[in-house]
Each structure stands twice: as C-alpha cells, then as structure tokens.
Design an enzyme around this catalytic site. Structure first.
Site: not given
Ligand code: HDD
Length: 713
Positions: A79, A152, A343
């Site tokens: 993202h 999402n 978060h």
């Molecule tokens: Fe995630 C970012 C949505 C599964 C780990 N995720 C991130 C963002 C969105 C989502 C919208 C961007 C937030 C922003 O605008 O800063 N992610 C989802 C959805 C998931 C999902 C809807 C499944 C239902 N994500 C998911 C899993 C993991 C992560 C299973 C790890 C265990 N996601 C992250 C992350 C991010 C992230 C690596 C990257 C930057 C951040 O978090 O702040 O931690």
C-alpha cells in the site's frame, strides 16, 4: 484558512483545530535556519576565496544538506502508493443496542476522519491504475480515542492465515532478482503462488473483475473484510462486517483505458480526488453493517472467521448507519498522507476482534511496521496520528519524543503520583476485551471449516453481468498470458474448472491450451511437513444461494453524475452558447466540463466571446474523461475535423463505451470517425439537450455498444 474552514463547514472539526498547532506558513516571513537564525544568503556556499573550497564551518550549508539527505522514509511495505483527505463521519442514529461505540450512538454526531486510499503492490511513485486491490483506510478521531478502519475495496482476501502474508506479498511484488514488474500481478511468481493456493481463488475472481479498475477512488466500495465484533454496554456481543457504499455509485474503467491512463496521467486517481474536493464536489460514502447475532455463528455454510468468505447481502442485508464526507485536502502530503499510520488494532470500546487468523496476525504487524517506517515508538505523536482524546500513560522516552511528561512517577501502581494516571472503570469508558471463552490444543493447523475454497468464487463469477464476465475472461487471458511458465497457466486454468467450466474453457482458448487438465488433488500445497495433505484440500462446493446480484458492480450505479469530467471539443468559431449550456449543466450536477482545443490559451467563439481552454489536445487524451461533447460552429468543426488526434479522441471514447454528444455542424467531424460507420451507433446523442446528455451519463457507460471493441485505436 478561515475562509477554507467556513467553506468546508469545518469550523467545528476538532482534528483540524488540533493540526493547526503544527501548521507552518512561511508567507511574509524571513528565511531562517532550524535554530531560528535569519539567513542572509541561501544561494552560495561559504568559500575560502572566490574560487576556493567550501568551508566545513558553513553550518547553514551543512544543516540544509543534512536535512535534505534524510528527507525520505521507507515506503510502506504494501500500500505504498496512496492518496488521502480529511473529512467527517456523521452517525445516522443510535446503534447502542449493538455497540457502545460513542461515535455511532447519536443521530447527527460528527467525528473527524482522515481517509487514505491506496494500491497494494506498486511503489510510492507507481501508477494509480494497475489491476490491483485498493486499500481503504479511515482514521476516526473519536472522543474515546482513535478507531482505525483498515480495509480494502474487495470484501475478501487472498489468504486465510497471516502466516502466509509475507509469501503472498513476496510473490506479487516485483521479482527479487530483477525487480520486474512494477505494480502488476501479471507475472510468474504471483501466479505460481496462487496456483498452489486454492484458498485465493475467490479473491482472484474479485481481483480479475472490474473492481480492480475503479474509475475513481470516490466510486468504489470499502469493506472491513474480517468479521469483527460489536459489544453493547450490557456486554452483548454480535458479529459485524463493515461496508462503505459510495454515494456516486460503483464505476470502473476498461483495461485498455487503464493501461493508457497509466501513461497519460499516472496520478489520475489522486488528481481526481484532489480536484473533486477543491471544486467543492465532496465525495461521500455511507457506512453500513451486516450484523449477525452471536447465536447465529454457525448458521452459514461457511465459517464467519474465514476471511476468504463474504456474507451475501441477500442473506444479511447491509444496514446503513452513517455517512462519511471528505471535504478537505491535506496541507502537506508527507506530513499527513505519508505519515499517517493505520492499525486494525486501534479500536474503541464497543468494537472488538474475532479469532479470524488473518486478523489476529494483522494485530501484530501494523505497529511493528511503523517502528521502522516512522522511526520509533513515538509515531502516535506525529500530528496526523495524534488522538483528539487526551493521552496519559507511563510510556517515556524513545526517539523524537514530543510530550514533556511532568512529574516524578512513570510507573503504576504509584503513591508518589497519587496513583495517576489512573485506570478507568468500564462504566467510565475503560476498554475491556470481550470475554470470549477459548479452549483448545496448541496446534498449527487450518480449520476444516475453511476448506470450501470454490463455492463463493463460483457465486461471485456467476452473479456478474455478461459484460463483467467477459471482462474477467479477458483479464485472466491477459494476466496468464504474461506468465512464461506453461505449467503455471495450466494449473490455474485447471483450478478455474472447479469454479465455472465455461470460464475455464474461454480462458484456455485465449491461452492456446487445448486440453484442460482438471487437476487431481492435492490442489492445495500449503500445509505443514507432517500434516495429512488430504486434510487441507478443497471440499465440495456448497450453494446456499445461486446468485447474489449485489456482487455486480453494476448493481450500484448511484445517482447523478457528481465527480464526472466531460471533454468539450471546441476551437475558434465554436457555438459559445452551446459550450456554456453544457458547462452550466455539468456544474449544476457537481460534474465538470473541460474545454479541449487545438491550442492552449483562449479561443474566440462564433459571437466573438472568449473561452478559456483547459487542455490543448497535445496535453490530454480521451481516457482521462467520462464522455465527450462536440458543440457546433462551422469554423471550429472545420479545424477540429482536420486534426487526426481529435478524430482519434472521439473514436477512442466510443471504443471505451462513453456517451458522445454532437450538435449541428459537428456531424462533419463525427462522419470522419470509424465509429460513424455504424448507422445505429448506441450512446451517441445527436442534437440533444445538455440535460439529455446528463441523464445518459448517469449510466456511466453504454456497455450495450456491441461494435465498440472493433475501433482500431
Ligand atoms: Fe494490510 C497496510 C489492508 C492484510 C500488514 N493493509 C495496509 C493498508 C491497508 C491494508 C488498507 C494501508 C494502510 C494505509 O493507508 O496506510 N491488509 C489490509 C486488508 C487485509 C490486510 C484489508 C486483509 C483483510 N496486512 C494484512 C496482513 C498483514 C498486513 C495479513 C500482515 C500480517 N498491511 C500490513 C502492513 C502495512 C499494511 C505491512 C503496510 C504499511 C502499514 O501496514 O502501515 O503492516
């Protein structure tokens, strides 16, 4: 600022007031160093003699350069590419029967929000229009603390257990040896992974649908994906799925357009959101919930804890409980959109988690990632992340700590600090976790109730309109066509046979696969070394409903044409009255007309009146507009019809199913197009009123135009 506040009805937005503390405005001010020293010369380094070396003593140079050298922070691991805006959420009524969350419990209650939309796979500077899932995150600055909705634009996910997230992301990101391709899933590693993970197939159906190509960030739905919990004041818990429904309706672009937009304006979505807000056409979404009483947990033919499943709206209707309005662009992209940290674990009393193993893993990952991205544990103090509810605790220190915590004590219990900061009773708003009874053996496994991998993939595909199904076939042909390893393509096509035979046949045809091998088990290759593979294989397809019409993008066209942008082709000699009447009709509806001409600057209308040109044909393209209007005016039409780019503009609009209107002399231009060969061309309005055009545009596209794809542009 005050003007802007008034216009945006933000005078009472507490988060905007909070951010004002950190606003810096250099207008009319002397240039200084970071220490406040007034600067006399910002143009030249301090030299030893006119042609001499730069002196180490030049503290101004060193400070400026050091800051510049450290201007970047790591981009988000997923993202990374995003666009954000401020706004507010307004509750429709009282939901206290289900949740004690204060921001949902009185009609008209407003809560400030900051919302960030994103693509998933691409880097920070990648195009807005890849075929990809879109992130939809909303930070609610509630009186009870921050609540983050982190969802999402698709209601399910690729994987069931967070353990697989690093694998999924490594597979979809550019390949590690050559860092190719950028922001695209159409490559070997992604499809290799998917071909071994049947649990992904439902999400793949969504990702290959038009949902992955939104026309605008303001025209897509948002979903919380997981089943969460609502908890009421009396402790009653219910399951809940969250939805955002765009008031402008759900609309997409075609894949041909998406690829061309990526070249013409990689910032298409970002610009569109920014312009809508600057023009006062504030985007809106309604917030909805599907509530399932706890006692109905096992009523469904899928597991509520499985994030690859949705609850069809036909089974549990979405109840609309509030509205979000985005009405203010950020002052500074980095400070706000880049540094905002979401978060799913940021909740308020009344909202709680379930045991969905994807959600449980996320609860760890999001804080962890901010530690490296934002440099340490004090990221909650960054203005955009700061709660408007007061923050008091015994945390101290850490890189770049802002708070100057008073007093001798930073531990609890204490007597020296009078026991403060003190704990709050539940009745005073203290958060307590829902007391769910949990028991079981400590095992690494996947629940058997998660193994029906194909039924909802099938339901999704079979609930689409014919047009949407055709787009999905094309998408799969394109994506798999980019895969260089034949066995991977074959494995995916084999898997498609479990979803829909005809779909598999059509995709196979496009890939030149003559004999589809319906794969034998094991289809799933994701299980531990000592596990019995049989336990992990997809189970029988279940069908509680045959179709879910709500799953079609076209089921929610929205009302009106707010946010649409229409090209008006005009040159010197144009019928000014006609241009003006279209402009006025669009403006009235919250849409925009843009004058496109052969040159920039001004054009003179037939009556001598001057009109401002928005874009010369050199600097724009049809894919950046929702439709095209060609007013009459002999001289204007003569010049425009002699220009090949203008003819292509109209033909391309036709190819992309857009509504076209022309008037009077403009027939001469129309007759030069390929499209005009069809005497019964659909969606072409001849000598109709602007109001007729506005009504047509409400449909967004004229998908019934059978010959559109035959236009050779
Ligand atoms: Fe995630 C970012 C949505 C599964 C780990 N995720 C991130 C963002 C969105 C989502 C919208 C961007 C937030 C922003 O605008 O800063 N992610 C989802 C959805 C998931 C999902 C809807 C499944 C239902 N994500 C998911 C899993 C993991 C992560 C299973 C790890 C265990 N996601 C992250 C992350 C991010 C992230 C690596 C990257 C930057 C951040 O978090 O702040 O931690």
């Amino acid at each position: 600022m005050i003007e802007k506040d008034k216009a945006q009805n933000n005078a009472t937005n507490p988060k905007i007031d909070d951010l004002k503390m950190n606003l810096e405005d250099g207008a009319g001010q002397p240039l200084t160093t970071n220490q406040g020293l007034k600067i006399n010369d910002d143009q030249n380094s301090l030299l030893a003699g006119e042609r001499g070396p730069t002196l180490l003593e030049d503290f101004h140079f060193r400070e400026k350069m050091t800051h510049f050298d450290h201007e970047r922070i790591p981009e988000r691991i997923v993202h990374a590419r995003g666009s954000g805006a401020h706004g507010y959420f307004e509750s429709y009524g009282d939901l206290s029967e289900f949740t004690k969350a204060g921001f949902l419990n009185s009609k008209g209650k407003r809560t400030p929000v900051f919302t960030r939309f994103s693509t998933v796979a691409g880097s920070k500077g990648s195009t807005d229009l890849p075929r990809d899932v879109r992130g939809f995150s909303v930070k609610f600055y509630t009186e009870e603390g921050i609540y983050d909705f982190v969802g999402n634009n698709m209601p399910v996910f690729f994987i069931q257990d967070a353990m697989k997230f690093p694998d999924l992301v490594h597979a979809i990101k550019p390949e590690p040896n050559n860092e190719i391709p950028q922001a695209a899933s159409a490559h070997d590693t992604f499809w290799d992974f998917i071909s071994l993970m049947p649990e992904s197939m439902h999400m793949i159906m969504w990702a290959m649908s038009d949902r992955a190509l939104p026309r605008s960030l303001t025209m897509m739905e948002g979903f919380g994906v997981h089943t969460y919990r609502f908890v009421s004041e009396s402790g009653k818990s219910s399951f809940v799925k969250f939805h955002w429904k765009p008031v402008a309706g759900t609309h997409s672009v075609t894949w041909d357009e998406a690829q061309k937009i990526s070249g013409q304006d990689p910032d298409f979505h970002r610009r569109d959101l920014w312009n809508a807000i600057e023009n006062g056409n504030f985007p809106e979404w309604e917030f909805g919930v599907q509530i399932v009483p706890e006692e109905d947990e096992f009523k469904f033919d899928f597991d509520l804890l499985d994030p690859t499943k949705l609850i069809p709206e036909e089974l549990v209707p979405v109840r609309l409980i509030g509205k979000m309005v985005l009405n203010r662009n950020p002052e500074n992209f980095f400070a706000e959109t880049e540094q905002v940290a979401f978060h799913p674990g940021h909740v308020v009393p009344g909202i709680d988690f379930t045991n969905d193993p994807l959600l449980q893993g996320r609860l760890f990952s999001y804080t962890d990632t901010q530690l490296s991205r934002l440099g340490g544990p004090n990221f909650h103090e960054i203005p955009i992340n700061r709660s408007v509810a007061p923050v008091h605790n015994n945390q101290r220190g850490g890189i770049a700590r802002q708070a100057i915590n008073k007093g001798q004590t930073s531990y609890s219990p204490n007597s020296l600090g009078g026991g403060c900061p003190f704990q709050s009773k539940m009745a005073e708003g203290g958060f307590t976790h829902h007391q769910e009874r949990v028991e079981g053996h400590k095992i690494r496994t996947r629940s058997k109730s998660f193994m029906d991998h194909f039924s909802q993939a099938k339901l999704f595909f079979e609930s689409q309109t014919k047009v949407e199904q055709d787009h999905m076939v094309e998408a799969l042909r394109f994506e798999l066509g980019k895969v260089t390893i034949e066995e991977i393509r074959e494995r995916i096509v084999g898997m498609l046979t479990y979803i829909n035979e005809e779909l598999a046949q059509k995709v196979a045809k496009g890939l030149g696969i003559e004999n589809i091998k319906k794969p034998e088990k094991p289809l799933n290759h994701s299980f531990g070394a000592d596990a019995n593979p049989e336990d992990y294989q997809p189970t029988e397809v279940k069908k509680s409903i045959e179709k879910s019409p709500k799953l079609s993008l076209m089921a929610s066209p929205g009302k009106g044409i707010k946010g649409r942008v229409v090209a008006i082709l005009a040159n010197d000699g144009v019928d000014v009255a006609s241009v003006n009447s279209y402009m006025a009709a669009f403006k009235k509806e919250g849409a925009e007309g843009k004058v496109i001409s052969l040159h920039a600057g001004m054009i003179s209308g037939s009556n001598g009146e001057k009109i401002k040109v928005d874009h010369s044909i050199l600097t724009t393209a049809s894919v950046l507009f929702d439709g095209v209007v060609i007013p009459g005016g002999e001289k204007s039409i003569d010049a425009l019809s002699a220009d090949a780019d203008i003819i292509r503009f109209v033909d391309e609009s036709y190819k992309h199913f857009k509504f076209i209107a022309y008037q009077g002399d403009a027939k001469k231009l129309w007759d030069k197009t390929y499209a005009s060969r069809n005497q019964n061309a659909k969606g072409v309005l001849v000598d109709k009123s602007p109001q007729d055009y506005v009504s047509a545009l409400e449909k967004h596209r004229i998908w019934e135009r059978e010959d559109a794809q035959q236009i050779p542009v």
